[in-house]
Design a protein around this motif. Structure first.
Motif, PDB file in Angstrom:
ATOM      1  N   GLY A  82      -3.917   4.751   6.652  1.00  0.00           N
ATOM      2  CA  GLY A  82      -5.312   5.066   6.911  1.00  0.00           C
ATOM      3  C   GLY A  82      -6.140   5.288   5.654  1.00  0.00           C
ATOM      4  O   GLY A  82      -7.367   5.271   5.717  1.00  0.00           O
ATOM      5  N   ASP A  89      -7.546  -3.974   2.061  1.00  0.00           N
ATOM      6  CA  ASP A  89      -7.694  -3.690   3.489  1.00  0.00           C
ATOM      7  C   ASP A  89      -8.628  -4.715   4.153  1.00  0.00           C
ATOM      8  O   ASP A  89      -8.500  -5.004   5.335  1.00  0.00           O
ATOM      9  CB  ASP A  89      -8.313  -2.291   3.694  1.00  0.00           C
ATOM     10  CG  ASP A  89      -7.309  -1.170   3.455  1.00  0.00           C
ATOM     11  OD1 ASP A  89      -6.131  -1.348   3.782  1.00  0.00           O
ATOM     12  OD2 ASP A  89      -7.727  -0.109   2.947  1.00  0.00           O
ATOM     13  N   LYS A 124       0.834  -1.204   0.000  1.00  0.00           N
ATOM     14  CA  LYS A 124       0.000   0.000   0.000  1.00  0.00           C
ATOM     15  C   LYS A 124       0.871   1.258   0.000  1.00  0.00           C
ATOM     16  O   LYS A 124       0.598   2.218  -0.718  1.00  0.00           O
ATOM     17  CB  LYS A 124      -0.906  -0.037   1.247  1.00  0.00           C
ATOM     18  CG  LYS A 124      -2.044   0.965   1.259  1.00  0.00           C
ATOM     19  CD  LYS A 124      -2.966   0.641   2.429  1.00  0.00           C
ATOM     20  CE  LYS A 124      -3.995   1.705   2.663  1.00  0.00           C
ATOM     21  NZ  LYS A 124      -4.884   1.351   3.812  1.00  0.00           N
ATOM     22  N   LYS A 168     -12.036   4.062  15.812  1.00  0.00           N
ATOM     23  CA  LYS A 168     -11.293   4.227  14.564  1.00  0.00           C
ATOM     24  C   LYS A 168     -11.446   5.655  14.056  1.00  0.00           C
ATOM     25  O   LYS A 168     -12.494   6.271  14.202  1.00  0.00           O
ATOM     26  CB  LYS A 168     -11.807   3.239  13.497  1.00  0.00           C
ATOM     27  CG  LYS A 168     -11.418   1.799  13.784  1.00  0.00           C
ATOM     28  CD  LYS A 168     -11.308   1.005  12.494  1.00  0.00           C
ATOM     29  CE  LYS A 168     -10.262   1.568  11.582  1.00  0.00           C
ATOM     30  NZ  LYS A 168      -9.707   0.636  10.624  1.00  0.00           N
TER      31      LYS A 168
HETATM   32 MG    MG Z   1      -6.578   0.830   7.418  1.00  0.00          MG
END
Ligand code: MG
Ligand code: CTP
Length: 204
Positions: free
Chosen positions: A127, A134, A119, A200
């Motif tokens: 993020g 993911d 990634k 999160k």
């Molecule tokens: Mg993530």
């Protein structure tokens, strides 16, 4: 396998699901333990090797959570739904579930970290969303490590059966299909809940 295929699949992979959620909870419980696995190092492209989001704390939490989940599940006996009991130990003790759960947990963390490596190479910051990687990184990692560990445990006589091949292979291949289809949907729901609970930062 019967009409409860989804329930059976979720039960079967529960140690990996629990392990995949553990790093987020561990981050809330011990925010100070943030040592990154990549040691802060950069790759040739000038970007982080894995990123600040992949910590030793998270990796450890995943291992512990996976082992605890598999050990707890091995105590549950149910014939009604033909749920795997994780009791794959020759002696009937906790050694098999512990090692198998540990491997599943470690596999989820490694799969997640390997995903993050690629990634970062695509230029996505920590993020940022990257569908479907993911959502499926820990499934691939958990299956790979679970398969290797259960084969090893059976080959050395530590357990009486090879958990992976008896639960996922042969006529039970639909479990794998359900796993790959249901997990991204479940992942989405769980992450929206985690976001609403402020666990999160982003809802993915
Ligand atoms: Mg993530
Ligand atoms: N986490 C951690 N250690 C890990 C994995 C996750 O501490 N090995 C924590 C981090 O606080 C991370 C959060 O759990 O930010 C969410 O995990 P995840 O979504 O996997 O990481 P991202 O921060 O989104 O990073 P990436 O873009 O590399 O997936």
């Amino acid at each position: 396998m019967g009409p409860f295929l989804l329930v059976q699949t979720l039960w079967l992979f529960l140690p990996a699901y629990v392990a995949n959620m553990a790093p987020v909870l561990a981050m809330k419980l011990a925010p100070g333990w943030s040592a990154p696995i990549d040691g802060g190092r950069l790759w040739r492209d000038g970007r982080r090797v894995l990123g600040a989001g992949k910590t030793w704390r998270g990796l450890g939490a995943a291992c512990v959570a996976g082992a605890l989940a598999a050990m707890s599940q091995s105590l549950v006996r149910t014939t009604a739904w033909d749920l795997s009991d994780f009791a794959y130990t020759a002696s009937g003790g906790m050694g098999g579930p512990l090692l198998l759960g540990l491997a599943l947990g470690l596999g989820t963390a490694v799969g997640d970290a390997v995903k993050s490596f690629f990634k970062r190479r695509t230029g996505r910051v920590g993020g940022a969303p990257w569908v479907p990687f993911d959502q499926l990184d820990f499934v691939v990692g958990g299956l790979a490590f679970g398969a290797a560990a259960s084969w090893l445990l059976a080959a050395t006589g530590a357990t009486r059966d090879d958990w992976f091949s008896s639960e996922f292979l042969g006529g039970r291949w639909p479990v794998l299909v359900v796993l790959f289809v249901a997990t991204p949907l479940l992942h989405f729901v769980v992450n929206v809940i985690g976001f609403k609970l402020r666990l999160k930062k982003v809802p993915w």
